[in-house]
Scaffold this motif. Sequence first.
Motif, PDB file in Angstrom:
ATOM      1  N   VAL A 112       0.454  -1.161  -0.166  1.00  0.00           N
ATOM      2  CA  VAL A 112       0.240   0.455  -0.365  1.00  0.00           C
ATOM      3  C   VAL A 112       0.821   1.095  -0.307  1.00  0.00           C
ATOM      4  CG1 VAL A 112      -1.679   1.362   1.242  1.00  0.00           C
ATOM      5  CG2 VAL A 112      -1.962  -1.218   1.186  1.00  0.00           C
ATOM      6  N   GLY A 113       0.609   1.786  -0.869  1.00  0.00           N
ATOM      7  CA  GLY A 113       1.671   3.465  -1.032  1.00  0.00           C
ATOM      8  C   GLY A 113       0.974   4.191  -0.661  1.00  0.00           C
ATOM      9  N   PHE A 114       1.269   5.349  -0.342  1.00  0.00           N
ATOM     10  CA  PHE A 114       0.778   6.864   0.333  1.00  0.00           C
ATOM     11  C   PHE A 114       1.876   8.127  -0.567  1.00  0.00           C
ATOM     12  CE2 PHE A 114       0.190   3.478   3.363  1.00  0.00           C
ATOM     13  CZ  PHE A 114      -1.509   4.036   3.845  1.00  0.00           C
ATOM     14  N   ASP A 115       0.785   9.005  -0.486  1.00  0.00           N
ATOM     15  CA  ASP A 115       1.447  10.165  -0.884  1.00  0.00           C
ATOM     16  C   ASP A 115       2.314  10.746   0.381  1.00  0.00           C
ATOM     17  OD1 ASP A 115       1.601  13.557  -2.167  1.00  0.00           O
ATOM     18  OD2 ASP A 115      -0.708  13.285  -1.032  1.00  0.00           O
ATOM     19  N   THR A 174       4.452  -1.032   3.208  1.00  0.00           N
ATOM     20  CA  THR A 174       4.504   0.612   2.781  1.00  0.00           C
ATOM     21  C   THR A 174       5.060   1.459   2.336  1.00  0.00           C
ATOM     22  OG1 THR A 174       3.939   1.184   5.732  1.00  0.00           O
ATOM     23  CG2 THR A 174       1.722   0.011   4.859  1.00  0.00           C
ATOM     24  N   ALA A 175       4.875   1.961   1.254  1.00  0.00           N
ATOM     25  CA  ALA A 175       5.704   3.026   1.205  1.00  0.00           C
ATOM     26  C   ALA A 175       5.414   4.298   0.661  1.00  0.00           C
ATOM     27  CB  ALA A 175       5.908   2.323  -0.493  1.00  0.00           C
ATOM     28  N   ILE A 176       5.366   4.675  -0.167  1.00  0.00           N
ATOM     29  CA  ILE A 176       5.526   6.710  -0.437  1.00  0.00           C
ATOM     30  C   ILE A 176       5.745   6.967  -1.432  1.00  0.00           C
ATOM     31  CG2 ILE A 176       6.309   9.096   0.666  1.00  0.00           C
ATOM     32  CD1 ILE A 176       6.675   7.962   3.852  1.00  0.00           C
ATOM     33  N   VAL A 177       4.949   8.025  -2.141  1.00  0.00           N
ATOM     34  CA  VAL A 177       5.423   8.328  -3.279  1.00  0.00           C
ATOM     35  C   VAL A 177       5.175  10.154  -3.565  1.00  0.00           C
ATOM     36  CG1 VAL A 177       5.173   8.311  -5.685  1.00  0.00           C
ATOM     37  CG2 VAL A 177       5.258   6.551  -4.760  1.00  0.00           C
ATOM     38  N   THR A 178       5.519  11.048  -3.458  1.00  0.00           N
ATOM     39  CA  THR A 178       5.147  12.566  -3.114  1.00  0.00           C
ATOM     40  C   THR A 178       5.625  12.853  -4.735  1.00  0.00           C
ATOM     41  OG1 THR A 178       5.489  14.052  -2.130  1.00  0.00           O
ATOM     42  CG2 THR A 178       7.359  12.156  -1.482  1.00  0.00           C
ATOM     43  N   ASN A 179       5.717  14.531  -4.725  1.00  0.00           N
ATOM     44  CA  ASN A 179       6.306  15.572  -5.401  1.00  0.00           C
ATOM     45  C   ASN A 179       7.072  15.909  -4.899  1.00  0.00           C
ATOM     46  OD1 ASN A 179       4.864  14.179  -8.149  1.00  0.00           O
ATOM     47  ND2 ASN A 179       3.487  15.357  -7.924  1.00  0.00           N
ATOM     48  N   LYS A 180       7.070  15.670  -3.349  1.00  0.00           N
ATOM     49  CA  LYS A 180       8.246  16.713  -2.688  1.00  0.00           C
ATOM     50  C   LYS A 180       9.607  16.297  -3.031  1.00  0.00           C
ATOM     51  CE  LYS A 180       7.010  17.393   1.492  1.00  0.00           C
ATOM     52  NZ  LYS A 180       6.735  18.677   1.862  1.00  0.00           N
ATOM     53  N   PHE A 181       9.968  16.959  -3.611  1.00  0.00           N
ATOM     54  CA  PHE A 181      12.025  16.388  -3.345  1.00  0.00           C
ATOM     55  C   PHE A 181      12.227  15.188  -2.426  1.00  0.00           C
ATOM     56  CE2 PHE A 181      13.694  20.698  -5.319  1.00  0.00           C
ATOM     57  CZ  PHE A 181      13.398  20.612  -6.924  1.00  0.00           C
ATOM     58  N   GLU A 182      13.157  14.078  -2.761  1.00  0.00           N
ATOM     59  CA  GLU A 182      13.272  12.795  -1.728  1.00  0.00           C
ATOM     60  C   GLU A 182      14.069  13.380  -0.445  1.00  0.00           C
ATOM     61  OE1 GLU A 182      16.009   9.016  -2.140  1.00  0.00           O
ATOM     62  OE2 GLU A 182      15.314   9.667  -4.254  1.00  0.00           O
ATOM     63  N   SER A 183      14.978  14.643  -1.251  1.00  0.00           N
ATOM     64  CA  SER A 183      15.564  15.198   0.466  1.00  0.00           C
ATOM     65  C   SER A 183      14.621  15.444   1.155  1.00  0.00           C
ATOM     66  CB  SER A 183      16.908  15.806   0.192  1.00  0.00           C
ATOM     67  OG  SER A 183      16.797  16.429  -0.418  1.00  0.00           O
ATOM     68  N   LEU A 184      13.698  16.340   1.031  1.00  0.00           N
ATOM     69  CA  LEU A 184      13.138  17.217   1.933  1.00  0.00           C
ATOM     70  C   LEU A 184      11.999  15.968   2.447  1.00  0.00           C
ATOM     71  CD1 LEU A 184      12.264  19.953   0.013  1.00  0.00           C
ATOM     72  CD2 LEU A 184      13.652  19.960   2.000  1.00  0.00           C
ATOM     73  N   ALA A 185      12.013  14.871   2.047  1.00  0.00           N
ATOM     74  CA  ALA A 185      10.543  14.108   2.430  1.00  0.00           C
ATOM     75  C   ALA A 185      11.680  12.886   2.762  1.00  0.00           C
ATOM     76  CB  ALA A 185       9.786  13.208   0.956  1.00  0.00           C
ATOM     77  N   ARG A 240      11.540  11.381   8.912  1.00  0.00           N
ATOM     78  CA  ARG A 240      12.665  11.089  10.025  1.00  0.00           C
ATOM     79  C   ARG A 240      12.113  12.594  11.331  1.00  0.00           C
ATOM     80  NH1 ARG A 240      15.673   7.035   8.834  1.00  0.00           N
ATOM     81  NH2 ARG A 240      15.946   6.567   5.914  1.00  0.00           N
ATOM     82  N   GLU A 241      12.193  14.160  10.923  1.00  0.00           N
ATOM     83  CA  GLU A 241      11.836  14.609  12.080  1.00  0.00           C
ATOM     84  C   GLU A 241      10.412  14.414  12.679  1.00  0.00           C
ATOM     85  OE1 GLU A 241      12.528  18.387  11.801  1.00  0.00           O
ATOM     86  OE2 GLU A 241      14.570  18.523  11.482  1.00  0.00           O
ATOM     87  N   ILE A 242       9.306  13.501  11.970  1.00  0.00           N
ATOM     88  CA  ILE A 242       8.142  13.298  12.260  1.00  0.00           C
ATOM     89  C   ILE A 242       7.977  12.145  13.116  1.00  0.00           C
ATOM     90  CG2 ILE A 242       6.281  12.432  11.534  1.00  0.00           C
ATOM     91  CD1 ILE A 242       6.132  15.666  11.302  1.00  0.00           C
ATOM     92  N   GLY A 243       9.198  11.140  12.826  1.00  0.00           N
ATOM     93  CA  GLY A 243       9.396  10.159  13.495  1.00  0.00           C
ATOM     94  C   GLY A 243       9.290   8.629  12.892  1.00  0.00           C
ATOM     95  N   LEU A 244       9.363   8.828  12.171  1.00  0.00           N
ATOM     96  CA  LEU A 244       8.446   7.751  11.123  1.00  0.00           C
ATOM     97  C   LEU A 244       8.480   7.182   9.624  1.00  0.00           C
ATOM     98  CD1 LEU A 244       4.093   9.241  10.500  1.00  0.00           C
ATOM     99  CD2 LEU A 244       5.123   7.067  12.027  1.00  0.00           C
ATOM    100  N   ARG A 245       9.700   7.271   9.908  1.00  0.00           N
ATOM    101  CA  ARG A 245      10.638   7.328   7.602  1.00  0.00           C
ATOM    102  C   ARG A 245      10.252   5.523   8.690  1.00  0.00           C
ATOM    103  NH1 ARG A 245      11.488   4.627   4.517  1.00  0.00           N
ATOM    104  NH2 ARG A 245      13.237   5.023   2.969  1.00  0.00           N
ATOM    105  N   ASP A 246      11.020   4.882   9.709  1.00  0.00           N
ATOM    106  CA  ASP A 246      11.203   3.786   9.882  1.00  0.00           C
ATOM    107  C   ASP A 246       9.801   2.754   8.741  1.00  0.00           C
ATOM    108  OD1 ASP A 246      13.599   4.389   9.634  1.00  0.00           O
ATOM    109  OD2 ASP A 246      13.638   3.751  11.354  1.00  0.00           O
ATOM    110  N   SER A 247       8.803   3.705   9.146  1.00  0.00           N
ATOM    111  CA  SER A 247       7.190   2.467   9.040  1.00  0.00           C
ATOM    112  C   SER A 247       6.865   2.011   7.759  1.00  0.00           C
ATOM    113  CB  SER A 247       6.372   3.898   9.029  1.00  0.00           C
ATOM    114  OG  SER A 247       6.338   3.924  10.540  1.00  0.00           O
TER     115      SER A 247
END
Length: 227
Positions: A9-12, A111-122, A127-134
């Motif tokens: 399941v991918g997420f914006d 689970t994965a993320i696909v965003t139009n935000k620059f990858e480095s910013l995403a 990571r700052e929110i604490g959810l990247r490892d999910s």
Amino acid sequence: MSDFPFDIVGFDLDGTLLDTSGDLAAAVNHALVLAGREPLSVQDIRSKIGGGAKNMLRLALDETGGCDEAEFRRLHKELLGFYEAHIADHSVVFDGLPDAIASLHERGVKTAIVTNKFESLAEKLMREIGLRDSFACLIGGDTMGKSFAKPHRAPIDEMIRRCGGGRTAFVGDSIYDIQAAQNAGVPAIAVSFGFVTGPVEELGADAVIDSYADLLPTLERLDQPTG
């Protein structure tokens, strides 16, 4: 093998996983003030989110009088610098998301993320929110090259490849998300609580959810034959 109907399941990101409107609005308004313009409301800027920072800034500048290309490049650089420095000052996770992700993982779903935000910013934001490892992978708007951001199918295809393949669904809040999923041939779920500017039903998604409590039951009603 799990009897759950999806393997991936991918997420914006913006407007789907997180309400980032406060930080994005602050960055846009920083650029507008540098250009001698009046700041816009958070609500006005919310309607411009989804196509990446450059598109968001272009819309805001066009609305307030436009500018030449050299000035646009300068302001875009200023916006990005400000946003990176304040990327998680106001951004918050939508209610119920962590529980929904945990429930998917319990069923063996990646689970994965696909965003139009620059990858480095995403990456920095998650990571700052604490959810990247999910999330098994994160595809940004520049990961596949700027010509292959959503609504192009390429980032969805790459997400599926990085996750090892399998039955896939995608969750988002904008026309970019729904069209990318459709272009990739996977079911699309729209969230009604994101940054959508009109009736969410008009996005043409396979299903709409009003909260993350609805996500798993909705996924269970959808199915995609393995191709």
